[in-house]
Scaffold this motif. Structure first.
Motif, PDB file in Angstrom:
ATOM      1  N   LYS A  96     -80.214  -2.583 105.943  1.00 39.53           N
ATOM      2  CA  LYS A  96     -78.821  -2.250 105.616  1.00 39.53           C
ATOM      3  C   LYS A  96     -77.986  -3.497 105.375  1.00 39.53           C
ATOM      4  O   LYS A  96     -77.163  -3.536 104.456  1.00 39.53           O
ATOM      5  CB  LYS A  96     -78.204  -1.411 106.739  1.00 39.53           C
ATOM      6  N   ASN A  97     -78.182  -4.518 106.204  1.00 42.29           N
ATOM      7  CA  ASN A  97     -77.394  -5.740 106.039  1.00 42.29           C
ATOM      8  C   ASN A  97     -77.714  -6.444 104.730  1.00 42.29           C
ATOM      9  O   ASN A  97     -76.806  -6.924 104.031  1.00 42.29           O
ATOM     10  CB  ASN A  97     -77.634  -6.674 107.224  1.00 42.29           C
ATOM     11  N   PHE A  98     -78.991  -6.527 104.383  1.00 39.98           N
ATOM     12  CA  PHE A  98     -79.357  -7.136 103.101  1.00 39.98           C
ATOM     13  C   PHE A  98     -78.893  -6.273 101.926  1.00 39.98           C
ATOM     14  O   PHE A  98     -78.451  -6.791 100.901  1.00 39.98           O
ATOM     15  CB  PHE A  98     -80.871  -7.355 103.023  1.00 39.98           C
ATOM     16  N   LYS A  99     -78.990  -4.973 102.073  1.00 36.81           N
ATOM     17  CA  LYS A  99     -78.599  -4.041 101.007  1.00 36.81           C
ATOM     18  C   LYS A  99     -77.131  -4.223 100.621  1.00 36.81           C
ATOM     19  O   LYS A  99     -76.793  -4.274  99.432  1.00 36.81           O
ATOM     20  CB  LYS A  99     -78.854  -2.604 101.474  1.00 36.81           C
ATOM     21  N   ILE A 100     -76.256  -4.353 101.613  1.00 38.82           N
ATOM     22  CA  ILE A 100     -74.820  -4.502 101.342  1.00 38.82           C
ATOM     23  C   ILE A 100     -74.541  -5.759 100.535  1.00 38.82           C
ATOM     24  O   ILE A 100     -73.782  -5.733  99.553  1.00 38.82           O
ATOM     25  CB  ILE A 100     -74.040  -4.516 102.671  1.00 38.82           C
ATOM     26  N   VAL A 101     -75.155  -6.870 100.921  1.00 37.66           N
ATOM     27  CA  VAL A 101     -74.903  -8.145 100.236  1.00 37.66           C
ATOM     28  C   VAL A 101     -75.518  -8.140  98.838  1.00 37.66           C
ATOM     29  O   VAL A 101     -74.879  -8.537  97.852  1.00 37.66           O
ATOM     30  CB  VAL A 101     -75.457  -9.313 101.067  1.00 37.66           C
ATOM     31  N   ILE A 102     -76.766  -7.674  98.729  1.00 36.53           N
ATOM     32  CA  ILE A 102     -77.457  -7.679  97.435  1.00 36.53           C
ATOM     33  C   ILE A 102     -76.741  -6.775  96.436  1.00 36.53           C
ATOM     34  O   ILE A 102     -76.535  -7.156  95.262  1.00 36.53           O
ATOM     35  CB  ILE A 102     -78.927  -7.246  97.612  1.00 36.53           C
ATOM     36  N   GLU A 103     -76.330  -5.609  96.869  1.00 38.50           N
ATOM     37  CA  GLU A 103     -75.691  -4.676  95.939  1.00 38.50           C
ATOM     38  C   GLU A 103     -74.300  -5.132  95.530  1.00 38.50           C
ATOM     39  O   GLU A 103     -73.818  -4.782  94.458  1.00 38.50           O
ATOM     40  CB  GLU A 103     -75.634  -3.282  96.565  1.00 38.50           C
ATOM     41  N   HIS A 104     -73.637  -5.915  96.389  1.00 39.10           N
ATOM     42  CA  HIS A 104     -72.333  -6.459  96.001  1.00 39.10           C
ATOM     43  C   HIS A 104     -72.474  -7.412  94.822  1.00 39.10           C
ATOM     44  O   HIS A 104     -71.617  -7.434  93.922  1.00 39.10           O
ATOM     45  CB  HIS A 104     -71.689  -7.181  97.179  1.00 39.10           C
ATOM     46  N   HIS A 105     -73.560  -8.182  94.803  1.00 40.83           N
ATOM     47  CA  HIS A 105     -73.751  -9.173  93.729  1.00 40.83           C
ATOM     48  C   HIS A 105     -74.485  -8.599  92.530  1.00 40.83           C
ATOM     49  O   HIS A 105     -74.251  -9.019  91.396  1.00 40.83           O
ATOM     50  CB  HIS A 105     -74.501 -10.390  94.281  1.00 40.83           C
ATOM     51  N   SER A 106     -75.383  -7.656  92.752  1.00 44.02           N
ATOM     52  CA  SER A 106     -76.175  -7.124  91.638  1.00 44.02           C
ATOM     53  C   SER A 106     -75.573  -5.868  91.033  1.00 44.02           C
ATOM     54  O   SER A 106     -75.925  -5.493  89.908  1.00 44.02           O
ATOM     55  CB  SER A 106     -77.595  -6.803  92.120  1.00 44.02           C
ATOM     56  N   HIS A 107     -74.681  -5.176  91.773  1.00 44.13           N
ATOM     57  CA  HIS A 107     -74.074  -3.921  91.336  1.00 44.13           C
ATOM     58  C   HIS A 107     -75.132  -2.852  91.042  1.00 44.13           C
ATOM     59  O   HIS A 107     -74.904  -1.951  90.243  1.00 44.13           O
ATOM     60  CB  HIS A 107     -73.201  -4.129  90.084  1.00 44.13           C
TER      61      HIS A 107
END
Length: 411
Positions: A96-107
């Motif tokens: 979940k923590n990685f998902k939030i950061v990755i999706e913020h940058h990759s959309h």
């Protein structure tokens, strides 16, 4: 802890956390004191949790001796379930923590199960570290990263806080079992009590009013109260199961906090997993008299894969934590130490007016209530999250309602 406070309320959360901490610490104290008494009787200097349970029953009253093997099995099985479940929860937190950061940058919005599945190979490689001592540097890195993540989180929590009275001081009786389950999961450390005591040069300093146990648990409790209180005050009902996920992800510092916590939990996974591995391998290694090293790595791989697949099947933190806290840690940390104390001091006596008996009855009632109501509400919460939706499910639920109405009318 902010999610736990959401289920209790502001004032209730503070006092209830203190109560849980006192009960859990006392039961850990009871376990160590019983161990010291059994050391003297058996002329040994160290015991595991399972050893204490088995030896206490084996040397206790005649009616309890036949339960010695069951005591050992129950403790080992409970520890395995607790830490295996913890490994699954850790996997979800990392994802979940990685998902939030990755999706913020990759959309790009991918299912949480995808991120959990990606962790399978890295976690297997981590589990292949052959000895616990090699995890010490990784554990130290995890401590620094977790401290950094918590520091950033606290920094964001203390700004622009609303009035305390804007939040409910008491939530409801229905959600209180979830609070106790979550808090027991967070505070309970019964699985590491005996290893810590065994590793000390002066085990006598572990207990006592100013002993290592009380000082450590006091500090941990204060941090949990502050984090729960400030997190719920800041975000209210929007507080998530992992409070770093509530921070403004558009800013750099919250992104760093999520990454730090994710890496810290990843590093800590190895320590939690080692408990499962030790119990699992000891139970099956007799079947592999040859090539034990090879089969040991097979067991490591199977156990990690099982924890990851369980996380994929139930990728929720809150209800899963509640279930582990209620089912496993209530049994291990609250109920079993009571019975160990009963059989250890059966022939010695239970003090003036049998105060130990009355004290243990209160602890037993607390533990059983946490076990029964916490497990029931947790299972209900998980079932509600994964209940089928759509016309078929609606029709099925309507049929159940009609049957219930028909049965009530008939009666």
């Amino acid at each position: 802890m902010p999610a736990a406070f959401k289920n209790a309320g502001m004032i209730t959360g503070i006092f209830a956390t203190i109560i849980v901490s006192l009960v859990c610490t006392h039961c850990s104290y009871v376990l160590v004191k019983c161990a010291h008494s059994l050391y003297h009787r058996k002329k040994v200097t160290t015991m595991t949790f399972a050893d204490v349970g088995e030896v206490a029953f084996a040397n206790g009253p005649p009616w309890g001796r036949k339960f010695s093997k069951w005591a050992r099995f129950s403790i080992l099985f409970g520890l395995f379930l607790a830490y295996f479940g913890t490994c699954s929860v850790y996997t979800v937190i990392i994802a979940k923590n990685f998902k939030i950061v990755i999706e913020h940058h990759s959309h790009y919005n991918a299912d949480i199960r995808f991120y959990i599945a990606v962790l399978l190979v890295p976690l297997i490689l981590l589990s292949w570290i052959p000895n616990l001592k090699y995890l010490a540097p990784i554990s130290m890195l995890a401590n620094f990263l977790m401290a950094g993540g918590l520091g950033i989180t606290f920094w964001y929590l203390v700004w622009d806080l609303p009035s305390v009275w804007e939040r409910p001081q008491f939530a409801s009786w229905e959600t209180l079992p979830d609070f106790f389950s979550t808090t027991i999961f967070a505070i309970e450390a019964i699985g590491v009590i005996m290893p810590l005591e065994n590793a000390m040069e002066t085990p006598q300093h572990f207990v006592g009013i100013c002993g290592v146990l009380n000082r450590g648990m006091s500090g941990v409790t204060m941090i949990y109260i502050l984090l729960g209180f400030l997190g719920f005050l800041k975000f209210g009902d929007a507080a998530q199961d992992n409070i770093t996920n509530n921070l403004d992800i558009t800013q750099i510092a919250p992104q760093v906090a999520n990454i730090f916590v994710a890496i810290a939990v990843f590093c800590t996974f190895g320590l939690q997993f080692f408990v499962c591995l030790e119990i699992g391998w000891d139970s099956v290694k007799g079947y592999f008299p040859k090539r034990q090293r090879f089969y040991n790595y097979i067991v490591r791989t199977v156990l990690v894969s099982g924890a990851v697949f369980l996380a994929i099947a139930v990728p929720t933190i809150g209800p899963f934590i509640n279930l582990i806290g209620a089912l496993c840690f209530s049994l291990l940390g609250l109920i079993i130490p009571v019975f160990i104390e009963f059989v250890t001091y059966w022939d010695v006596g239970f003090g003036s007016f049998n105060w130990i008996v009355w004290k243990n009855i209160l602890v037993l009632i607390f533990g059983v209530l946490a076990l029964v109501f916490g497990s029931a509400t947790s299972i209900k919460g998980i079932a509600a999250l994964y209940a089928p939706q759509g016309p078929v499910a609606d029709g099925f639920n309507k049929t159940l309602e009609n049957l219930s109405s028909y049965n009530t009318t008939s009666v």
